[in-house]
Design a protein around this motif. Structure first.
Motif, PDB file in Angstrom:
ATOM      1  N   TYR A   1     -55.857 -70.024  63.753  1.00 49.44           N
ATOM      2  CA  TYR A   1     -54.752 -70.678  64.440  1.00 49.44           C
ATOM      3  C   TYR A   1     -53.450 -69.915  64.234  1.00 49.44           C
ATOM      4  O   TYR A   1     -53.205 -69.333  63.169  1.00 49.44           O
ATOM      5  N   HIS A   2     -52.639 -69.935  65.265  1.00 48.80           N
ATOM      6  CA  HIS A   2     -51.288 -69.378  65.231  1.00 48.80           C
ATOM      7  C   HIS A   2     -50.322 -70.467  65.652  1.00 48.80           C
ATOM      8  O   HIS A   2     -50.579 -71.188  66.627  1.00 48.80           O
ATOM      9  N   GLY A   3     -49.229 -70.618  64.906  1.00 50.97           N
ATOM     10  CA  GLY A   3     -48.286 -71.693  65.194  1.00 50.97           C
ATOM     11  C   GLY A   3     -47.007 -71.210  65.846  1.00 50.97           C
ATOM     12  O   GLY A   3     -46.490 -70.136  65.528  1.00 50.97           O
ATOM     13  N   LEU A   4     -46.518 -71.998  66.779  1.00 51.02           N
ATOM     14  CA  LEU A   4     -45.263 -71.740  67.464  1.00 51.02           C
ATOM     15  C   LEU A   4     -44.616 -73.072  67.806  1.00 51.02           C
ATOM     16  O   LEU A   4     -45.055 -74.121  67.334  1.00 51.02           O
ATOM     17  N   ASN A   5     -43.555 -73.050  68.601  1.00 44.75           N
ATOM     18  CA  ASN A   5     -42.796 -74.271  68.871  1.00 44.75           C
ATOM     19  C   ASN A   5     -42.767 -74.652  70.344  1.00 44.75           C
ATOM     20  O   ASN A   5     -42.812 -73.787  71.220  1.00 44.75           O
ATOM     21  N   GLY A   6     -42.651 -75.954  70.570  1.00 43.59           N
ATOM     22  CA  GLY A   6     -42.277 -76.488  71.873  1.00 43.59           C
ATOM     23  C   GLY A   6     -40.903 -77.121  71.726  1.00 43.59           C
ATOM     24  O   GLY A   6     -40.646 -77.825  70.753  1.00 43.59           O
ATOM     25  N   VAL A   7     -40.008 -76.848  72.676  1.00 45.17           N
ATOM     26  CA  VAL A   7     -38.633 -77.345  72.610  1.00 45.17           C
ATOM     27  C   VAL A   7     -38.266 -77.957  73.952  1.00 45.17           C
ATOM     28  O   VAL A   7     -38.560 -77.370  75.009  1.00 45.17           O
ATOM     29  N   TYR A   8     -37.635 -79.129  73.907  1.00 43.73           N
ATOM     30  CA  TYR A   8     -37.205 -79.773  75.143  1.00 43.73           C
ATOM     31  C   TYR A   8     -35.817 -79.281  75.512  1.00 43.73           C
ATOM     32  O   TYR A   8     -34.869 -79.416  74.734  1.00 43.73           O
ATOM     33  N   ILE A   9     -35.710 -78.706  76.698  1.00 42.55           N
ATOM     34  CA  ILE A   9     -34.441 -78.171  77.194  1.00 42.55           C
ATOM     35  C   ILE A   9     -33.870 -79.164  78.198  1.00 42.55           C
ATOM     36  O   ILE A   9     -34.373 -79.309  79.317  1.00 42.55           O
ATOM     37  N   LYS A  10     -32.824 -79.837  77.787  1.00 40.12           N
ATOM     38  CA  LYS A  10     -32.250 -80.904  78.611  1.00 40.12           C
ATOM     39  C   LYS A  10     -31.722 -80.389  79.948  1.00 40.12           C
ATOM     40  O   LYS A  10     -31.839 -81.049  80.976  1.00 40.12           O
TER      41      LYS A  10
END
Length: 207
Positions: A119-128
Motif C-alpha cells: 500500500y501507498h498512502g496519499l491524501n484527498g482534499v476538498y477544494i471549496k
C-alpha cells in the motif's frame, strides 16, 4: 476518475485525533504560518502540500530508520514514510478548517528487488472553490517522481500499472487505515515495518 468519500459527513474530515493531532502546538503554529502566506483557501492547500512534499523528507530517501506516525512526530523528526507524511498534510489543513482525508493505492514496492504489491498512502482534499475532492501525493519528489498540485489534471507520485496488478484507490477515508496504524504501533523502526508491510487496510469496506 470518480473520487468518492467513505463518510458523507464533512465534519468527519476535520477531526483531531491521535494521528492527526493538530492540537499540538508546533503543528498549529505551522498551520498559522502557512495560512498567513496564502491568498485564499486554495492557495493555502497548495502551500501546505508543497511544504510537506518538499520540507519533510521521505524516511526511505534519507535512510532514516526512526518510524514516525502522528503529525507532530513527523514534524518534529522532519521525515516520515508516505502514510506519515499524509497524516501531517491532513493535520495542517484540518487545523484551518479544510476537509482532508486519506487515499491508498496498491503499488509494486520495487520492480527489480522487491516485486511485491504494497500500500501507498496519499491524501484527498476538498477544494471549496471548485466544489469537489482532489487527490494530492506529498510523498516527496525525486528522480522519476514528480507529484504536483493541480485542480485540473491530477499529477501523483506514481502511475498505476494495472498489468502488474497495481490498483488505484479512489475512496477518501476520514481516518488513517486501522491496520496500517496498528503496524506503526507494533514496530519502532522502519526496517522492521518494511519486513511486515500491511496488505489490508482494515476499513469495513475497501475499494
Amino acid at each position: 476518475m470518480d473520487i468518492t468519500v467513505y463518510s458523507d459527513k464533512i465534519e468527519d474530515y476535520l477531526n483531531c485525533s491521535d494521528a492527526i493531532d493538530y492540537s499540538d502546538q508546533a503543528v498549529s503554529e505551522l498551520a498559522d504560518t502557512l495560512f498567513n502566506k496564502a491568498t485564499d483557501e486554495t492557495d493555502f492547500v497548495r502551500i501546505v502540500f508543497e511544504y510537506v512534499r518538499d520540507n519533510i523528507s521521505h524516511s526511505a530517501d534519507i535512510n532514516a530508520d526512526e518510524l514516525t506516525c502522528s503529525a507532530s512526530e513527523v514534524l518534529k523528526a522532519g521525515h516520515g514514510i508516505c502514510f506519515a507524511k499524509s497524516h501531517l498534510l491532513a493535520a495542517i489543513l484540518r487545523c484551518k478548517g479544510v476537509p482532508a482525508g486519506f487515499c491508498y493505492q496498491k503499488l509494486i514496492l520495487d520492480d527489480d528487488v522487491a516485486p511485491i504489491l504494497i500500500y501507498h498512502g496519499l491524501n484527498g482534499v476538498y477544494i471549496k472553490s471548485v466544489g469537489r475532492w482532489i487527490r494530492l501525493d506529498p510523498r516527496g519528489n525525486k528522480p522519476g517522481v514528480n507529484a504536483q498540485f493541480s485542480l485540473e489534471t491530477e499529477q501523483l507520485a506514481f502511475p498505476i500499472r494495472p498489468e502488474k496488478g497495481e490498483r488505484d484507490g479512489l475512496t477518501v477515508y476520514p481516518e488513517p487505515a486501522p491496520l496500517i496504524v496498528s503496524k506503526f504501533d507494533k514496530y519502532s523502526s522502519r526496517e522492521k515495518l518494511w519486513d511486515d508491510l500491511p496488505d489490508e487496510l482494515g476499513y469495513i469496506t475497501e475499494d
